[in-house]
Design an enzyme around this catalytic site. Structure first.
Site, PDB file in Angstrom:
ATOM      1  N   GLY A  32       1.225  -1.630  -0.030  1.00 27.37           N
ATOM      2  CA  GLY A  32       0.090   0.235  -0.135  1.00 27.37           C
ATOM      3  C   GLY A  32       0.735   1.160   0.088  1.00 27.37           C
ATOM      4  O   GLY A  32       2.052   1.064  -0.008  1.00 27.37           O
ATOM      5  N   CYS A  88       5.154  -6.275   1.813  1.00 29.10           N
ATOM      6  CA  CYS A  88       5.820  -5.326   1.562  1.00 29.10           C
ATOM      7  C   CYS A  88       4.480  -3.962   3.018  1.00 29.10           C
ATOM      8  O   CYS A  88       4.984  -4.522   4.137  1.00 29.10           O
ATOM      9  CB  CYS A  88       5.346  -4.217   0.318  1.00 29.10           C
ATOM     10  SG  CYS A  88       6.173  -2.681   0.060  1.00 29.10           S
ATOM     11  N   TYR A  89       3.914  -3.338   2.527  1.00 24.29           N
ATOM     12  CA  TYR A  89       3.082  -2.356   3.538  1.00 24.29           C
ATOM     13  C   TYR A  89       2.940  -3.581   4.382  1.00 24.29           C
ATOM     14  O   TYR A  89       2.350  -3.188   5.596  1.00 24.29           O
ATOM     15  CB  TYR A  89       2.084  -1.605   3.391  1.00 24.29           C
ATOM     16  CG  TYR A  89       1.448  -0.833   3.893  1.00 24.29           C
ATOM     17  CD1 TYR A  89       2.039   0.900   4.444  1.00 24.29           C
ATOM     18  CD2 TYR A  89       0.075  -1.041   4.640  1.00 24.29           C
ATOM     19  CE1 TYR A  89       0.794   1.229   5.645  1.00 24.29           C
ATOM     20  CE2 TYR A  89      -0.716  -0.443   5.758  1.00 24.29           C
ATOM     21  CZ  TYR A  89       0.189   0.560   5.835  1.00 24.29           C
ATOM     22  OH  TYR A  89      -0.323   1.677   6.968  1.00 24.29           O
ATOM     23  N   HIS A 129       8.054  -7.744  -3.299  1.00 23.16           N
ATOM     24  CA  HIS A 129       6.644  -8.266  -4.226  1.00 23.16           C
ATOM     25  C   HIS A 129       6.474  -9.230  -5.161  1.00 23.16           C
ATOM     26  O   HIS A 129       7.621  -9.208  -6.602  1.00 23.16           O
ATOM     27  CB  HIS A 129       6.466  -6.625  -4.951  1.00 23.16           C
ATOM     28  CG  HIS A 129       6.395  -5.888  -4.374  1.00 23.16           C
ATOM     29  ND1 HIS A 129       4.747  -5.259  -4.089  1.00 23.16           N
ATOM     30  CD2 HIS A 129       6.626  -4.152  -3.961  1.00 23.16           C
ATOM     31  CE1 HIS A 129       4.769  -4.161  -3.489  1.00 23.16           C
ATOM     32  NE2 HIS A 129       6.145  -4.155  -3.969  1.00 23.16           N
ATOM     33  N   GLU A 153       5.177 -11.508  -6.104  1.00 25.37           N
ATOM     34  CA  GLU A 153       4.156 -11.702  -6.906  1.00 25.37           C
ATOM     35  C   GLU A 153       4.243 -10.655  -8.342  1.00 25.37           C
ATOM     36  O   GLU A 153       3.438 -10.766  -9.779  1.00 25.37           O
ATOM     37  CB  GLU A 153       2.123 -10.623  -6.955  1.00 25.37           C
ATOM     38  CG  GLU A 153       2.074  -8.740  -6.107  1.00 25.37           C
ATOM     39  CD  GLU A 153       2.999  -8.218  -5.371  1.00 25.37           C
ATOM     40  OE1 GLU A 153       3.548  -8.790  -4.658  1.00 25.37           O
ATOM     41  OE2 GLU A 153       2.434  -7.203  -5.001  1.00 25.37           O
ATOM     42  N   ASP A 209     -14.560 -12.204 -23.118  1.00 30.61           N
ATOM     43  CA  ASP A 209     -15.657 -12.942 -21.890  1.00 30.61           C
ATOM     44  C   ASP A 209     -17.166 -13.140 -21.813  1.00 30.61           C
ATOM     45  O   ASP A 209     -17.602 -14.166 -21.971  1.00 30.61           O
ATOM     46  CB  ASP A 209     -15.851 -11.285 -21.140  1.00 30.61           C
ATOM     47  CG  ASP A 209     -14.681 -10.625 -20.179  1.00 30.61           C
ATOM     48  OD1 ASP A 209     -14.049 -11.810 -20.264  1.00 30.61           O
ATOM     49  OD2 ASP A 209     -14.700  -9.427 -19.772  1.00 30.61           O
ATOM     50  N   LYS A 265      -9.101 -12.545 -15.647  1.00 33.64           N
ATOM     51  CA  LYS A 265      -9.261 -12.668 -17.016  1.00 33.64           C
ATOM     52  C   LYS A 265      -8.532 -14.153 -17.937  1.00 33.64           C
ATOM     53  O   LYS A 265      -9.247 -14.405 -18.157  1.00 33.64           O
ATOM     54  CB  LYS A 265      -8.558 -11.495 -17.736  1.00 33.64           C
ATOM     55  CG  LYS A 265      -8.925 -11.240 -18.960  1.00 33.64           C
ATOM     56  CD  LYS A 265     -10.447 -10.579 -19.245  1.00 33.64           C
ATOM     57  CE  LYS A 265     -10.149 -10.041 -20.944  1.00 33.64           C
ATOM     58  NZ  LYS A 265     -11.648  -9.584 -20.708  1.00 33.64           N
TER      59      LYS A 265
END
Ligand code: XMP
Length: 552
Positions: free
Chosen positions: A55, A82-83, A197, A199, A255, A398
């Site tokens: 964040g 992180c945060y 991070h 991710e 979609d 997605k």
């Protein structure tokens, strides 16, 4: 309901949906919730683990997003990123300070290979060529475990604050030159803190680290799979719909196409798809959609194609203001959809292709609410008579929707289609839209996409990998500029085409792709030679921000 669930608690960072996507890649279902979610609700959901995201704030500032100490006592493993890592330490009695300089970008990190977080980390090549036993002076100052247990890896860092003192019971298991606690763990309490991070793909072993957390530490067995999703969704759609009729606005995008295929599998001819061809699609696209979903196609459903190009061009005549164009295109769609649904008569359900990022971004999920400034053509028609809405893709990202599409046998070309705006070429033609301008942009775009695809394929054959410049979205647009040129011995006064190609993770920020010059040159000469009405081709170098991806 899937029993194995991990919660991603959102503190407003930019990569939070990415965290959830990576967890899902480990076959573990997860949901994003705001940090304001009450502790009781968190407990009620019975998660197998919790991840606290990054964040933009500083934990020590008054009013910064926080969490109660009790969160860390509920007994399930918690991973702070992180945060989230700083907050965990701050709340539990550690200390977080502002560093002298920001640590940002790909960063060499020394990790303790004995940590459960880092199991199987350390078998890829790149930065491990730099030796773990050769430390810089700054690294030596931060060293917190034995050299023989040390491996080097590359992570993505983005922080100013750092954990200057760990909370009681924590042990450092990673450090960098500028960060004494790049990761820490309290094994007894199953609490883990990571400053970097995992991710982000630049953290080379990021997915392994998240896998270790959700699968090994939280004990999830990996029940979230798209084939079982299809089975479950088909069953629950059939139960919910019963003998009812379902109406779907099919745009031919990923979609709504996947939704059509899924509904067709569940309820067959009880489904009617209305496909409005607004004459602003890419070259031949209307026919391609009809080939897949129409009478001759593989799916059992009712398909209605409305060829409304003339109607749209008439409405758009003389209109050059972008927002007004978007509004007209959207409204016209609703009118046509209403007209068609009145012909069908009463339906029981309206199907919508809402996916998980829409849920999160509309503020229902996490914290980092990004309100979309644009809408797909298919907003909600209010005069269509239906009982209820069904949104079977609501829980999917997605990439998961694409996997479902492949499971259901939709051609790869459609499943991996790049994004295409609802208002179509209407936002790729600067100024007034006319039939002739649509022809120009369709033809130029077709050539451009053909050449890019060819260049990517050739690169893959030679180098056995995709080129770094391979754009995530690329298209031709028509500028409203006409200029003087010369063709043969003739003076021309024709339009300029702009080529756009971007690399992006989330389409919120983007950079122009470094397409090789010879590829651009081929595209330019083909467009000039083959598309009547064009005498100039530009390549758009603008990043987003300050530009947008589309032209309007
Ligand atoms: P911008 O132009 O805002 O585009 O940088 C970001 C991404 O969104 C797509 N886009 C749209 N998609 N309806 C859509 O469904 C729209 O009105 C619209 N406008 C832009 C764009 O193609 C890019 O992927």
């Amino acid at each position: 309901m899937d029993k194995e669930k991990v919660l991603v608690i959102d503190f407003g960072g930019q990569y939070n949906q990415l965290v959830a996507r990576r967890v899902r890649e480990c076959n573990v279902y997860c949901e994003i919730y705001s940090y304001k979610t009450p502790l009781d609700k968190i407990k009620e959901m019975n998660p197998m683990g919790i991840i606290l995201t990054g964040g933009p704030n500083s934990v020590y500032v008054d009013g910064a997003p926080t969490a109660g100490k009790e969160l860390f006592e509920i007994g399930v493993p918690i991973l702070g990123l992180c945060y989230g890592a700083q907050l965990m330490n701050h709340v539990l009695g550690g200390e977080v300070k502002k560093a002298e300089a920001r640590e940002y970008g790909k960063t060499r990190t020394l990790i303790n290979k004995k940590s459960v977080l880092f199991e199987n980390v350390g078998d890829s090549i790149d930065p491990r060529e730099s030796y773990a036993d050769v430390l810089s002076e700054k690294e030596r100052n931060n060293k917190s475990f034995d050299e023989k247990d040390t491996l080097v890896t590359q992570v993505w860092m983005s922080h100013f604050d750092y954990i200057s003192k760990m909370a009681e019971g924590f042990e450092a298991v990673a450090y960098t030159e500028n960060c004494p606690v790049a990761a820490a763990e309290n094994i007894e309490k199953k609490l883990f803190a990571i400053q970097f991070h995992p991710e982000v793909l630049h953290t080379l072993d990021g997915t392994t680290i998240l896998y270790n957390f959700v699968r090994n530490i939280c004990g999830c067995t990996g029940t979230w799979r798209m084939d079982t999703f299809v089975e479950g969704a088909v069953k629950s759609i059939s139960e919910k719909v019963g003998n009812g009729k379902v109406l779907l606005a099919l745009s031919g995008g990923v979609d709504s196409s996947v939704l059509a295929a899924l509904l067709s599998k569940a309820i067959g001819k009880q489904l009617t798809c209305v496909f409005v061809d607004h004459g602003l699609l890419r070259k031949d696209e209307g026919d391609e959609v009809e080939k897949i979903f129409g009478e001759e196609g593989q799916f059992n459903l009712n398909f209605i194609r409305v060829n409304a190009a003339e109607r749209y061009y008439k409405k758009l005549r003389g209109i050059s203001e972008p927002e007004q164009k978007r509004k007209i295109i959207g409204e016209e769609f609703i009118r046509i959809f209403e007209e068609e649904s009145q012909k069908i008569g009463k339906v029981d359900f309206l199907a919508q292709g809402t996916i998980y990022p829409d849920v999160v971004e509309s503020g229902l999920g996490g914290e980092s609410a990004v309100i979309k400034s644009h809408h797909n053509v298919g907003g909600l028609p209010d005069t269509v008579d239906f009982k209820d809405i069904i949104e079977p893709l609501r829980d999917l990202f997605k990439d998961e929707v694409r996997k479902v599409g492949l499971e259901l046998g939709i051609p790869e070309k459609l499943v991996f289609r790049q994004p295409f705006p609802g208002p179509g070429l209407g936002v790729r033609i600067v100024g007034e839209v006319t039939a002739d301008k649509v022809r120009i942009v369709q033809e130029a775009d077709h050539i451009y996409r053909e050449e890019i695809d060819k260049a990517v394929e050739e690169y893959k054959i030679i180098y056995r990998t995709e080129p770094e410049w391979k754009p995530d979205q690329y298209f031709a647009a028509l500028t409203n500029m006409r200029s003087v040129g010369v063709m043969g011995d003739e003076r021309t006064y024709d339009y300029a085409i702009a080529l756009r190609a971007v690399n992006t993770i989330d389409f919120m920020t983007a950079e122009a792709s470094g397409i090789p010059f010879n590829v651009l040159q081929t595209v330019m000469s083909r467009i000039i030679n083959e598309v009547r009405g064009v005498n100039r081709v530009f390549y758009d170098l603008t990043s987003k921000p300050p530009g947008t991806i589309e032209m309007e």
